[in-house]
Write a protein that holds these residues in place. Structure first.
Motif, PDB file in Angstrom:
ATOM      1  N   TYR A  70       0.957  -1.190   0.050  1.00 32.71           N
ATOM      2  CA  TYR A  70      -0.041  -0.158   0.031  1.00 32.71           C
ATOM      3  C   TYR A  70       0.972   1.361   0.044  1.00 32.71           C
ATOM      4  CZ  TYR A  70      -4.085  -2.958   0.495  1.00 32.71           C
ATOM      5  OH  TYR A  70      -5.205  -3.838   0.350  1.00 32.71           O
ATOM      6  N   ASP A  74       0.417   4.057  -2.945  1.00 32.76           N
ATOM      7  CA  ASP A  74      -0.096   5.289  -2.487  1.00 32.76           C
ATOM      8  C   ASP A  74       0.999   6.212  -3.377  1.00 32.76           C
ATOM      9  OD1 ASP A  74      -2.238   4.506  -1.378  1.00 32.76           O
ATOM     10  OD2 ASP A  74      -1.528   4.753   0.550  1.00 32.76           O
ATOM     11  N   SER A  77       0.248   6.388  -6.987  1.00 33.71           N
ATOM     12  CA  SER A  77      -1.327   6.992  -7.256  1.00 33.71           C
ATOM     13  C   SER A  77      -0.683   8.434  -7.041  1.00 33.71           C
ATOM     14  CB  SER A  77      -2.268   6.799  -6.322  1.00 33.71           C
ATOM     15  OG  SER A  77      -2.525   5.548  -6.400  1.00 33.71           O
ATOM     16  N   GLU A  78      -0.040   8.933  -6.151  1.00 29.61           N
ATOM     17  CA  GLU A  78       0.124  10.433  -6.110  1.00 29.61           C
ATOM     18  C   GLU A  78       0.857  10.851  -7.243  1.00 29.61           C
ATOM     19  OE1 GLU A  78       0.035  14.102  -4.016  1.00 29.61           O
ATOM     20  OE2 GLU A  78      -1.119  12.196  -3.782  1.00 29.61           O
ATOM     21  N   ASP A 155      -8.433   0.762  -2.338  1.00 34.14           N
ATOM     22  CA  ASP A 155      -7.602   1.812  -1.883  1.00 34.14           C
ATOM     23  C   ASP A 155      -7.270   2.766  -2.815  1.00 34.14           C
ATOM     24  OD1 ASP A 155      -5.096   2.391  -0.193  1.00 34.14           O
ATOM     25  OD2 ASP A 155      -4.026   1.898  -2.069  1.00 34.14           O
ATOM     26  N   PHE A 159      -8.338   6.669  -2.357  1.00 36.34           N
ATOM     27  CA  PHE A 159      -7.084   7.737  -2.491  1.00 36.34           C
ATOM     28  C   PHE A 159      -7.357   8.787  -3.366  1.00 36.34           C
ATOM     29  CE2 PHE A 159      -3.026   9.259  -3.711  1.00 36.34           C
ATOM     30  CZ  PHE A 159      -2.328   9.683  -2.733  1.00 36.34           C
ATOM     31  N   ARG A 163      -8.057  12.847  -3.070  1.00 34.66           N
ATOM     32  CA  ARG A 163      -7.222  13.623  -3.813  1.00 34.66           C
ATOM     33  C   ARG A 163      -7.986  14.498  -4.758  1.00 34.66           C
ATOM     34  NH1 ARG A 163      -3.619  13.654  -8.673  1.00 34.66           N
ATOM     35  NH2 ARG A 163      -1.371  14.601  -7.697  1.00 34.66           N
ATOM     36  N   ARG A 175      -5.211  11.130   2.957  1.00 38.08           N
ATOM     37  CA  ARG A 175      -5.517  10.271   2.111  1.00 38.08           C
ATOM     38  C   ARG A 175      -4.833   9.012   1.992  1.00 38.08           C
ATOM     39  NH1 ARG A 175      -4.386  14.835  -0.966  1.00 38.08           N
ATOM     40  NH2 ARG A 175      -2.326  14.864  -2.146  1.00 38.08           N
ATOM     41  N   ASN A 176      -3.516   9.088   2.338  1.00 35.18           N
ATOM     42  CA  ASN A 176      -2.587   8.038   2.518  1.00 35.18           C
ATOM     43  C   ASN A 176      -3.019   7.173   3.824  1.00 35.18           C
ATOM     44  OD1 ASN A 176      -0.152   6.374   2.327  1.00 35.18           O
ATOM     45  ND2 ASN A 176       0.226   7.238   4.366  1.00 35.18           N
ATOM     46  N   SER A 179      -7.152   5.926   3.213  1.00 34.92           N
ATOM     47  CA  SER A 179      -7.261   4.884   1.980  1.00 34.92           C
ATOM     48  C   SER A 179      -6.629   3.446   2.410  1.00 34.92           C
ATOM     49  CB  SER A 179      -7.024   5.466   0.679  1.00 34.92           C
ATOM     50  OG  SER A 179      -5.408   5.433   0.754  1.00 34.92           O
ATOM     51  N   THR A 180      -5.562   3.614   2.949  1.00 37.01           N
ATOM     52  CA  THR A 180      -4.884   2.508   3.211  1.00 37.01           C
ATOM     53  C   THR A 180      -5.648   1.707   4.552  1.00 37.01           C
ATOM     54  OG1 THR A 180      -2.662   3.093   2.586  1.00 37.01           O
ATOM     55  CG2 THR A 180      -2.643   1.364   4.101  1.00 37.01           C
TER      56      THR A 180
END
Length: 244
Positions: A70, A74, A77-78, A155, A159, A163, A175-176, A179-180
C-alpha cells in the motif's frame, strides 16, 4: 529564413540511457510492490503472536510485507495517477497466478511429468515437509488473490476520490492513511476468513483479523513519512517538503 530547431533522442522517440529520479522511484515502488506481494503470499502460513501490553493478537507473518504494497501504490497514485496505480494492481493480481502456477510445478512436477524426477540428496521426508508447507501456501495465495484484488482496487479509488476532493489542501497524509486503513480492514476480513476457515477456530480467526488490522494500521501510520519522501524524490522537491 527560419533556423531549424534541434531535436533530441527523446523528441524523436529514441531510447536514452539517462534514468531520472522520477523513473527510479517508479521502478523502486513497483519492485517493492511485487517483492512484498510475493513474500506476503509465501509467509502468511506462519502465525505469530504480537503482544501489545495486556493485548495479545495473532498475526500472519506476511502482514508487514503486505502492508508495504500500500505504501508503493499510494506513492504511484500520488505521482503518476490512478491509471498507473491500477496497472500495478492488475499486474500484481496476475503475479499471484504466476506464483500459484510455479508453486504447483515445484510441488508436483515429478508426479505428472515423465522426464522429471527428484535429484541430489532430496529425500521423501524433505518432499513431505515441502508439500506440507507449500500446500498451505497455495490456499493463502488464493485467499490473497481474492482479498488483494478487491482491497487494492478500493485503496486506489478511495485515494483518488480524496485527492480530487481535497485538491490544494495539503492532505496527502490524510488520504494515504484513510485509503490504506479502510482497504486493509476490508482485506483482512476477506483474507483471514478464506485462508483459515475450517483450519482454525472462529476465535482464532477473529484474533487474526484483529491482529492484522492493528499491525496494518501501525504500518500505515509509520509509512506516511516514507510516502512524502518518495513523492519528494520523484518530483524533485525538498526531501522535507510536507505540502500536497
Amino acid at each position: 529564413m527560419q533556423e531549424p530547431t534541434s531535436t533530441t533522442a527523446t523528441d524523436m522517440g529514441m531510447p536514452t540511457d539517462r534514468v531520472t529520479r522520477r523513473a527510479f522511484v517508479l521502478f523502486f515502488c513497483t519492485g517493492l510492490f511485487m517483492v512484498s506481494l510475493v513474500l506476503a503470499a509465501i509467509t502468511a502460513v506462519k502465525i505469530q503472536a504480537f503482544n501489545f501490553g495486556p493485548l495479545t493478537v495473532l498475526v500472519p507473518a506476511g502482514t508487514i510485507a503486505f502492508g508495504l504494497t500500500y505504501l508503493a501504490t499510494d506513492v504511484i497514485s500520488e505521482v503518476w495517477g490512478r491509471g498507473y496505480a491500477l496497472c500495478v494492481v492488475f499486474s500484481g493480481v496476475l503475479m499471484r497466478f504466476v506464483i500459484l502456477f510455479l508453486l504447483l510445478y515445484a510441488m508436483h512436477a515429478e508426479d505428472v511429468v515423465p522426464f522429471i524426477s527428484t535429484g541430489g540428496n532430496w529425500t521423501d521426508a524433505q518432499q513431505a515437509a515441502f508439500l506440507e508447507v507449500f500446500s498451505s501456501g497455495n490456499r493463502t495465495n488464493f485467499a490473497g488473490m481474492v482479498a488483494f484484488g478487491l482491497s487494492a482496487l478500493a485503496d486506489v479509488l478511495i485515494f483518488h476520490h480524496m485527492r480530487e476532493r481535497d485538491a490544494g489542501k495539503n492532505r496527502l497524509w490524510l488520504r494515504n492513511n484513510v485509503s490504506t486503513m479502510v482497504s486493509q480492514v476490508f482485506n483482512s476480513a476477506i483474507f483471514i476468513t478464506v485462508a483459515f476457515a475450517g483450519t482454525q477456530s472462529w476465535e482464532v480467526i477473529g484474533s487474526l483479523i484483529l491482529g492484522q488490522v492493528v499491525v496494518k494500521v501501525l504500518v500505515a501510520t509509520i509509512d506516511t513519512p516514507l510516502v512524502y519522501l518518495l513523492r519528494n524524490i520523484a518530483e524533485g522537491r525538498s526531501l522535507f517538503d510536507y505540502r500536497g
